[in-house]
Design a protein around this motif. Structure first.
Motif, PDB file in Angstrom:
ATOM      1  N   CYS A  51       0.827  -1.211   0.000  1.00 49.53           N
ATOM      2  CA  CYS A  51       0.000   0.000   0.000  1.00 49.53           C
ATOM      3  C   CYS A  51       0.861   1.261   0.000  1.00 49.53           C
ATOM      4  CB  CYS A  51      -0.922   0.005   1.219  1.00 49.53           C
ATOM      5  SG  CYS A  51      -2.280  -1.180   1.143  1.00 49.53           S
ATOM      6  N   VAL A  52       1.901   1.265   0.821  1.00 51.02           N
ATOM      7  CA  VAL A  52       2.772   2.450   0.900  1.00 51.02           C
ATOM      8  C   VAL A  52       3.506   2.663  -0.422  1.00 51.02           C
ATOM      9  CG1 VAL A  52       4.754   3.487   2.065  1.00 51.02           C
ATOM     10  CG2 VAL A  52       3.045   2.265   3.402  1.00 51.02           C
ATOM     11  N   ALA A  53       3.951   1.566  -1.047  1.00 52.19           N
ATOM     12  CA  ALA A  53       4.697   1.668  -2.309  1.00 52.19           C
ATOM     13  C   ALA A  53       3.798   1.890  -3.514  1.00 52.19           C
ATOM     14  CB  ALA A  53       5.524   0.398  -2.512  1.00 52.19           C
ATOM     15  N   GLY A  54       2.476   1.882  -3.307  1.00 53.68           N
ATOM     16  CA  GLY A  54       1.555   2.111  -4.415  1.00 53.68           C
ATOM     17  C   GLY A  54       1.282   0.892  -5.260  1.00 53.68           C
ATOM     18  N   LEU A  55       1.692  -0.288  -4.799  1.00 48.85           N
ATOM     19  CA  LEU A  55       1.429  -1.516  -5.547  1.00 48.85           C
ATOM     20  C   LEU A  55       0.050  -2.077  -5.225  1.00 48.85           C
ATOM     21  CD1 LEU A  55       4.903  -3.292  -5.201  1.00 48.85           C
ATOM     22  CD2 LEU A  55       4.117  -1.709  -6.969  1.00 48.85           C
ATOM     23  N   ALA A  56      -0.547  -1.605  -4.136  1.00 50.75           N
ATOM     24  CA  ALA A  56      -1.916  -1.966  -3.767  1.00 50.75           C
ATOM     25  C   ALA A  56      -2.617  -0.689  -3.321  1.00 50.75           C
ATOM     26  CB  ALA A  56      -1.919  -2.997  -2.639  1.00 50.75           C
ATOM     27  N   GLU A  57      -3.909  -0.629  -3.555  1.00 52.98           N
ATOM     28  CA  GLU A  57      -4.653   0.591  -3.218  1.00 52.98           C
ATOM     29  C   GLU A  57      -5.212   0.484  -1.805  1.00 52.98           C
ATOM     30  OE1 GLU A  57      -8.240   3.301  -5.115  1.00 52.98           O
ATOM     31  OE2 GLU A  57      -7.193   1.832  -6.360  1.00 52.98           O
ATOM     32  N   SER A  58      -4.893   1.443  -0.967  1.00 56.94           N
ATOM     33  CA  SER A  58      -5.419   1.457   0.397  1.00 56.94           C
ATOM     34  C   SER A  58      -6.838   2.014   0.396  1.00 56.94           C
ATOM     35  CB  SER A  58      -4.506   2.281   1.308  1.00 56.94           C
ATOM     36  OG  SER A  58      -4.267   3.561   0.751  1.00 56.94           O
ATOM     37  N   LEU A  78      -1.745  10.717  -6.202  1.00 58.76           N
ATOM     38  CA  LEU A  78      -0.922  10.720  -7.416  1.00 58.76           C
ATOM     39  C   LEU A  78      -1.528   9.842  -8.503  1.00 58.76           C
ATOM     40  CD1 LEU A  78       2.819  10.453  -6.294  1.00 58.76           C
ATOM     41  CD2 LEU A  78       1.573  12.484  -7.037  1.00 58.76           C
ATOM     42  N   SER A  79      -1.282  10.235  -9.748  1.00 57.42           N
ATOM     43  CA  SER A  79      -1.698   9.395 -10.873  1.00 57.42           C
ATOM     44  C   SER A  79      -0.841   8.134 -10.911  1.00 57.42           C
ATOM     45  CB  SER A  79      -1.537  10.155 -12.185  1.00 57.42           C
ATOM     46  OG  SER A  79      -0.158  10.385 -12.443  1.00 57.42           O
ATOM     47  N   GLU A  80      -1.344   7.117 -11.587  1.00 59.33           N
ATOM     48  CA  GLU A  80      -0.593   5.873 -11.739  1.00 59.33           C
ATOM     49  C   GLU A  80       0.745   6.137 -12.419  1.00 59.33           C
ATOM     50  OE1 GLU A  80       0.297   1.784 -11.611  1.00 59.33           O
ATOM     51  OE2 GLU A  80      -1.221   2.961 -10.567  1.00 59.33           O
ATOM     52  N   ALA A  81       0.752   7.004 -13.433  1.00 57.27           N
ATOM     53  CA  ALA A  81       1.989   7.314 -14.151  1.00 57.27           C
ATOM     54  C   ALA A  81       3.013   7.965 -13.228  1.00 57.27           C
ATOM     55  CB  ALA A  81       1.688   8.227 -15.335  1.00 57.27           C
ATOM     56  N   ARG A  82       2.551   8.858 -12.366  1.00 61.58           N
ATOM     57  CA  ARG A  82       3.478   9.544 -11.454  1.00 61.58           C
ATOM     58  C   ARG A  82       4.054   8.581 -10.420  1.00 61.58           C
ATOM     59  NH1 ARG A  82       7.389  12.335 -10.499  1.00 61.58           N
ATOM     60  NH2 ARG A  82       7.384  13.952  -8.921  1.00 61.58           N
ATOM     61  N   ARG A  83       3.204   7.651  -9.928  1.00 59.84           N
ATOM     62  CA  ARG A  83       3.695   6.654  -8.978  1.00 59.84           C
ATOM     63  C   ARG A  83       4.750   5.760  -9.628  1.00 59.84           C
ATOM     64  NH1 ARG A  83      -1.625   6.210  -6.708  1.00 59.84           N
ATOM     65  NH2 ARG A  83      -2.092   4.471  -8.082  1.00 59.84           N
ATOM     66  N   ARG A  84       4.480   5.374 -10.871  1.00 59.27           N
ATOM     67  CA  ARG A  84       5.439   4.526 -11.589  1.00 59.27           C
ATOM     68  C   ARG A  84       6.766   5.270 -11.791  1.00 59.27           C
ATOM     69  NH1 ARG A  84       3.761  -0.140 -13.814  1.00 59.27           N
ATOM     70  NH2 ARG A  84       1.526  -0.577 -13.842  1.00 59.27           N
ATOM     71  N   TRP A  85       6.675   6.563 -12.033  1.00 61.91           N
ATOM     72  CA  TRP A  85       7.887   7.362 -12.200  1.00 61.91           C
ATOM     73  C   TRP A  85       8.701   7.379 -10.902  1.00 61.91           C
ATOM     74  CZ3 TRP A  85      11.298   9.163 -15.352  1.00 61.91           C
ATOM     75  CH2 TRP A  85      12.135  10.216 -14.978  1.00 61.91           C
ATOM     76  N   LEU A  86       8.017   7.550  -9.779  1.00 63.59           N
ATOM     77  CA  LEU A  86       8.709   7.514  -8.493  1.00 63.59           C
ATOM     78  C   LEU A  86       9.384   6.159  -8.282  1.00 63.59           C
ATOM     79  CD1 LEU A  86       6.284   9.338  -6.015  1.00 63.59           C
ATOM     80  CD2 LEU A  86       8.583  10.062  -6.662  1.00 63.59           C
ATOM     81  N   LEU A  87       8.700   5.069  -8.642  1.00 70.66           N
ATOM     82  CA  LEU A  87       9.266   3.731  -8.468  1.00 70.66           C
ATOM     83  C   LEU A  87      10.508   3.510  -9.333  1.00 70.66           C
ATOM     84  CD1 LEU A  87       6.217   1.306  -8.091  1.00 70.66           C
ATOM     85  CD2 LEU A  87       8.202   1.428  -6.588  1.00 70.66           C
ATOM     86  N   ARG A  88      10.575   4.215 -10.458  1.00 77.12           N
ATOM     87  CA  ARG A  88      11.733   4.067 -11.350  1.00 77.12           C
ATOM     88  C   ARG A  88      12.871   5.008 -10.983  1.00 77.12           C
ATOM     89  NH1 ARG A  88       7.878   4.203 -15.616  1.00 77.12           N
ATOM     90  NH2 ARG A  88       8.607   6.268 -16.213  1.00 77.12           N
ATOM     91  N   THR A  89      12.591   6.041 -10.227  1.00 77.93           N
ATOM     92  CA  THR A  89      13.595   7.084  -9.994  1.00 77.93           C
ATOM     93  C   THR A  89      13.981   7.218  -8.520  1.00 77.93           C
ATOM     94  OG1 THR A  89      11.829   8.746  -9.918  1.00 77.93           O
ATOM     95  CG2 THR A  89      12.935   8.399 -12.038  1.00 77.93           C
ATOM     96  N   GLU A  90      13.053   7.701  -7.699  1.00 78.73           N
ATOM     97  CA  GLU A  90      13.381   7.998  -6.299  1.00 78.73           C
ATOM     98  C   GLU A  90      13.202   6.796  -5.378  1.00 78.73           C
ATOM     99  OE1 GLU A  90      12.080  11.644  -4.573  1.00 78.73           O
ATOM    100  OE2 GLU A  90      11.779  12.611  -6.507  1.00 78.73           O
TER     101      GLU A  90
END
Length: 258
Positions: A51-58, A78-90
């Motif tokens: 949930c915290v990492a955005g892989l599941a919706e709380s 956040l949008s799904e695209a923005r969450r995915r960007w965070l997972l790839r970068t920060e």
């Protein structure tokens, strides 16, 4: 220490039907801090991480993150695209099964290089050079750069997954039972490597584990979960040496008896 937590979670909740998998969990994570989330299978720790990492919706609660470029952002908005960007970068996410975090059809170097390309790298020679440096950093021989991950042992696959995550210089790493399923000797080597990298790179980490020895070795603070709730939280050594909650005492006692 920074006056602002890197991550703030308040009242997080997640249900699966009648089951409260995560039930009103709150915590702060500070820059450079390692937080271990421990508990038996079914305690809700992996669901919390997802949930915290955005892989599941709380279902309820708030998650705020102090991002590198945009300041404090509301992760649930956040949008799904923005969450995915965070997972790839920060962010980085290290799965228990490294095959879930690797592209098995491309080479070891390609797995690392792909992450660099996701953050804008385009010069093939530099990408390959950095991939090779990271392979050596996680104790994989440089000539293996052109080998497919499926030819690696489980421990090597896990080290490759770590290299893939860290090459983009993330600030926050999520780890879900990263030593699970590995032989004891392989675990020890991996833990030593992880501790070194976390210290060198000043990473913030949330690590989910049922292994209290892993929590003691890697984490500064610890949360003990039972049936979706945090029943005890505090400094890792303090909880392991003098657990206050009956469930924490049971966990510690089971290790001592083992």
């Amino acid at each position: 220490m920074s006056e602002t937590p890197l991550l703030r979670v308040e009242g997080l909740a997640k249900r699966y039907g009648a089951l409260k998998a995560v039930d009103g969990v709150s915590f702060d994570l500070w820059p450079g801090e390692v937080l271990a989330v421990v508990g038996e299978s079914g305690s809700g720790k992996s669901t919390l991480l997802g949930c915290v990492a955005g892989l599941a919706e709380s279902d309820a609660g708030s998650i705020s993150y102090d991002s590198r470029h945009d300041g404090i952002v509301d992760l649930r908005a956040l949008s799904e695209a923005r969450r995915r960007w965070l997972l790839r970068t920060e962010w980085g996410y290290v799965h228990q099964n490294p095959r879930d975090g690797l592209r098995l059809g491309i080479t070891a170097g390609g797995n690392i290089g792909e992450r660099l390309m996701a953050v804008g790298a385009r010069h093939y020679g530099r990408i390959r050079e950095e991939a090779q440096e990271w392979l050596e950093r996680v104790e994989i021989e440089a000539p293996r750069i052109d080998h497919l991950p499926r030819t690696f042992s489980g421990g090597m696959q896990q080290r490759l997954q770590i290299a893939r995550n860290l090459v983009s210089r993330p600030r926050l790493i999520f780890m879900d039972e990263p030593t699970g399923g590995l032989d004891v000797s392989v675990q020890a080597r991996l833990l030593d490597l992880m501790r070194t990298l976390v210290t060198e790179l000043q990473l913030s980490v949330i690590i989910v584990t049922h292994d209290l020895a892993v929590a003691r070795l890697l984490s500064h603070r610890m949360m003990v979960m039972q049936r979706g709730r945090v029943v005890e939280a505090g400094l890792t050594d303090q909880i392991l040496d003098d657990p206050q909650h009956s469930y924490s005492q049971l966990l510690v006692a089971s290790i001592l008896q083992g």
